[in-house]
Design an enzyme around this catalytic site. Structure first.
Site, PDB file in Angstrom:
ATOM      1  N   HIS A 266     -38.478   7.007   2.017  1.00 18.31           N
ATOM      2  CA  HIS A 266     -38.802   8.381   2.413  1.00 18.31           C
ATOM      3  C   HIS A 266     -40.260   8.423   2.846  1.00 18.31           C
ATOM      4  O   HIS A 266     -41.156   8.201   2.046  1.00 18.31           O
ATOM      5  CB  HIS A 266     -38.588   9.344   1.242  1.00 18.31           C
ATOM      6  CG  HIS A 266     -37.163   9.413   0.814  1.00 18.31           C
ATOM      7  ND1 HIS A 266     -36.259  10.290   1.362  1.00 18.31           N
ATOM      8  CD2 HIS A 266     -36.467   8.677  -0.081  1.00 18.31           C
ATOM      9  CE1 HIS A 266     -35.075  10.098   0.813  1.00 18.31           C
ATOM     10  NE2 HIS A 266     -35.162   9.121  -0.064  1.00 18.31           N
TER      11      HIS A 266
ATOM     12  N   ARG B  81     -41.387  11.218   4.618  1.00 16.07           N
ATOM     13  CA  ARG B  81     -41.752  12.635   4.786  1.00 16.07           C
ATOM     14  C   ARG B  81     -42.338  12.898   6.168  1.00 16.07           C
ATOM     15  O   ARG B  81     -42.031  12.213   7.119  1.00 16.07           O
ATOM     16  CB  ARG B  81     -42.712  13.095   3.671  1.00 16.07           C
ATOM     17  CG  ARG B  81     -42.333  12.663   2.256  1.00 16.07           C
ATOM     18  CD  ARG B  81     -41.019  13.229   1.795  1.00 16.07           C
ATOM     19  NE  ARG B  81     -40.841  13.046   0.350  1.00 16.07           N
ATOM     20  CZ  ARG B  81     -39.663  13.058  -0.253  1.00 16.07           C
ATOM     21  NH1 ARG B  81     -38.550  13.209   0.431  1.00 16.07           N
ATOM     22  NH2 ARG B  81     -39.584  12.919  -1.558  1.00 16.07           N
TER      23      ARG B  81
ATOM     24  N   ASN C  16     -34.021  13.101   5.592  1.00 16.76           N
ATOM     25  CA  ASN C  16     -33.934  14.414   4.919  1.00 16.76           C
ATOM     26  C   ASN C  16     -35.228  15.211   5.009  1.00 16.76           C
ATOM     27  O   ASN C  16     -35.836  15.577   4.016  1.00 16.76           O
ATOM     28  CB  ASN C  16     -33.478  14.265   3.457  1.00 16.76           C
ATOM     29  CG  ASN C  16     -34.362  13.346   2.632  1.00 16.76           C
ATOM     30  OD1 ASN C  16     -35.002  12.440   3.147  1.00 16.76           O
ATOM     31  ND2 ASN C  16     -34.398  13.593   1.333  1.00 16.76           N
TER      32      ASN C  16
ATOM     33  N   HIS D 117     -25.625   8.544  -0.258  1.00 16.26           N
ATOM     34  CA  HIS D 117     -26.152   8.927  -1.574  1.00 16.26           C
ATOM     35  C   HIS D 117     -24.926   9.293  -2.398  1.00 16.26           C
ATOM     36  O   HIS D 117     -24.393  10.393  -2.262  1.00 16.26           O
ATOM     37  CB  HIS D 117     -27.120  10.113  -1.449  1.00 16.26           C
ATOM     38  CG  HIS D 117     -27.703  10.538  -2.769  1.00 16.26           C
ATOM     39  ND1 HIS D 117     -29.059  10.594  -3.000  1.00 16.26           N
ATOM     40  CD2 HIS D 117     -27.110  10.901  -3.944  1.00 16.26           C
ATOM     41  CE1 HIS D 117     -29.271  10.980  -4.258  1.00 16.26           C
ATOM     42  NE2 HIS D 117     -28.099  11.182  -4.848  1.00 16.26           N
TER      43      HIS D 117
ATOM     44  N   HIS E  19     -44.052  12.870  -3.777  1.00 18.34           N
ATOM     45  CA  HIS E  19     -44.250  14.315  -3.890  1.00 18.34           C
ATOM     46  C   HIS E  19     -45.708  14.511  -4.297  1.00 18.34           C
ATOM     47  O   HIS E  19     -46.269  13.664  -5.003  1.00 18.34           O
ATOM     48  CB  HIS E  19     -43.367  14.920  -4.991  1.00 18.34           C
ATOM     49  CG  HIS E  19     -41.906  14.893  -4.682  1.00 18.34           C
ATOM     50  ND1 HIS E  19     -41.287  15.809  -3.855  1.00 18.34           N
ATOM     51  CD2 HIS E  19     -40.929  14.057  -5.098  1.00 18.34           C
ATOM     52  CE1 HIS E  19     -39.999  15.548  -3.776  1.00 18.34           C
ATOM     53  NE2 HIS E  19     -39.740  14.479  -4.515  1.00 18.34           N
TER      54      HIS E  19
HETATM   55 ZN   LIG Z   1     -33.543   8.413  -1.179  1.00 18.88          ZN
END
Ligand SMILES: [Zn+2]
Length: 337
Positions: free
Chosen positions: A14, A16, A40, A134, A244
């Site tokens: 990820h 971002r 995502n 997932h 995060h």
């Molecule tokens: Zn993931």
């Protein structure tokens, strides 16, 4: 003793977007040759324009010629064969999320009806586009992945030519499914090779180890270690490194995700050396993935690690990594490529 890894790959990452991408992108691109980039974002990457624009933002942020972002789309059962053909050359895989199961997955799939999925999945199989999943149900948190195994089996049976990657597996049940179906493969994270639920919640709550799927039982971790450390040809390293900002982790309502990208190769080396399996590490971090995907063009990069202390930074900008402030046994001492 030094260990050189040739073109390591992170098969589940990820990155971002925006400021976070600028922080974490270079940390992966420095030491990995490529990574499967999860789609995502908000909104999820689901058109050719979005995919190409995201890829160029990643290339800009990483600014590293020996790193390839392997792009994915967010699965939708409405993707047609014509659409997939038109995007095939820009696309490495498609990622399927059950609706609402993890960060930014609200628009995911809410049922697994074979007839509804057939046109898209048949086209993916014919075009050699792997389906990354997932795999969790909406059941009890510790059982979600094991419950999903029957869906993996149903898909593997109905779409025998489709490559199905069980992403970030955490259970013995998923490990057992691997050898039952020729077309099932898996990624395994660093943290699931290391921790169990006890490390997350057995003492004081450790928000930086909280992730989805949640870490499971010791026997699950043993099953994951057995296939990773033996270089099982159907498993690949995928960090699921999921940054995060600190305030989103250390808060009431902790976001899920463990940030491991900058420490993954050092800790994997230690784990494989400790278990007398270092000769299998190359397979786990690169060779297996190249064979399974068979459509990757991987830049050359040699990463040399030595047994030399590395103190993990407390933070990378606003992101707290796994093992923050702790001493690792291995350091990256040379990067060629
Ligand atoms: Zn993931």
């Amino acid at each position: 003793m030094s260990i050189t890894l040739n073109s390591p790959l992170d098969m589940h990452l990820h990155l971002r977007d925006e400021a976070m991408l600028s922080t974490v992108g270079p940390l992966s691109s420095e030491t990995f040759s490529g990574a499967i980039i999860m789609p995502n974002l908000v909104p999820p990457v689901s058109t050719k324009e979005e995919l190409l624009a995201y890829k160029s933002r990643i290339l800009n942020a990483c600014n590293n010629k020996s790193f390839t972002p392997f792009m994915t789309l967010f699965f939708k059962p409405t993707y047609t064969r014509e659409f997939l053909e038109s995007i095939k050359d820009e696309l490495t895989a498609i990622k399927l999320y059950p609706a609402g199961i993890t960060t930014n997955s609200e628009g995911g799939l809410s049922g697994f009806d074979v007839d509804e999925l057939r046109p898209t999945l048949d086209a993916m199989a014919e075009l050699n586009i792997p389906l990354c999943i997932h795999g969790e149900t909406n059941g009890f948190v510790m059982d979600r992945e094991a419950e999903f195994v029957s869906i993996y089996e149903m898909l593997a049976t109905n779409f025998p030519k489709l490559k199905i990657i069980m992403e970030h597996i955490t259970t013995k049940a998923s490990v057992e499914a691997l050898d039952k179906f020729e077309n099932l493969y898996a990624t395994i994270t660093l943290h699931h090779l290391l921790i169990t639920l006890d490390d997350v919640a057995g003492g004081m709550l450790q928000p930086h180890l909280f992730c989805k799927p949640i870490a499971k039982r010791p026997e699950d971790r043993e099953a994951l270690r057995a296939v990773a450390l033996s270089g099982h040809p159907k498993v690949m390293f995928g960090s699921d490194s999921a940054p995060h900002p600190q305030h989103a982790k250390e808060s009431c309502g902790c976001a899920s995700g463990v940030f491991t990208a900058p420490i993954a190769l050092q800790v994997l080396t230690d784990l494989f050396v400790e278990h007398s399996s270092v000769e299998k590490l190359q397979a786990f971090v690169s060779d297996n993935a190249q064979k399974i995907y068979s459509n990757l063009t991987v830049p050359q990069k040699n990463i040399t690690l030595e047994k030399k202390a590395f103190i993990v930074p407390n933070k990378y900008a606003e992101v707290v990594p796994m093992f923050a402030g702790e001493k690792l046994n291995y350091s990256i001492t040379q990067i060629e490529g």
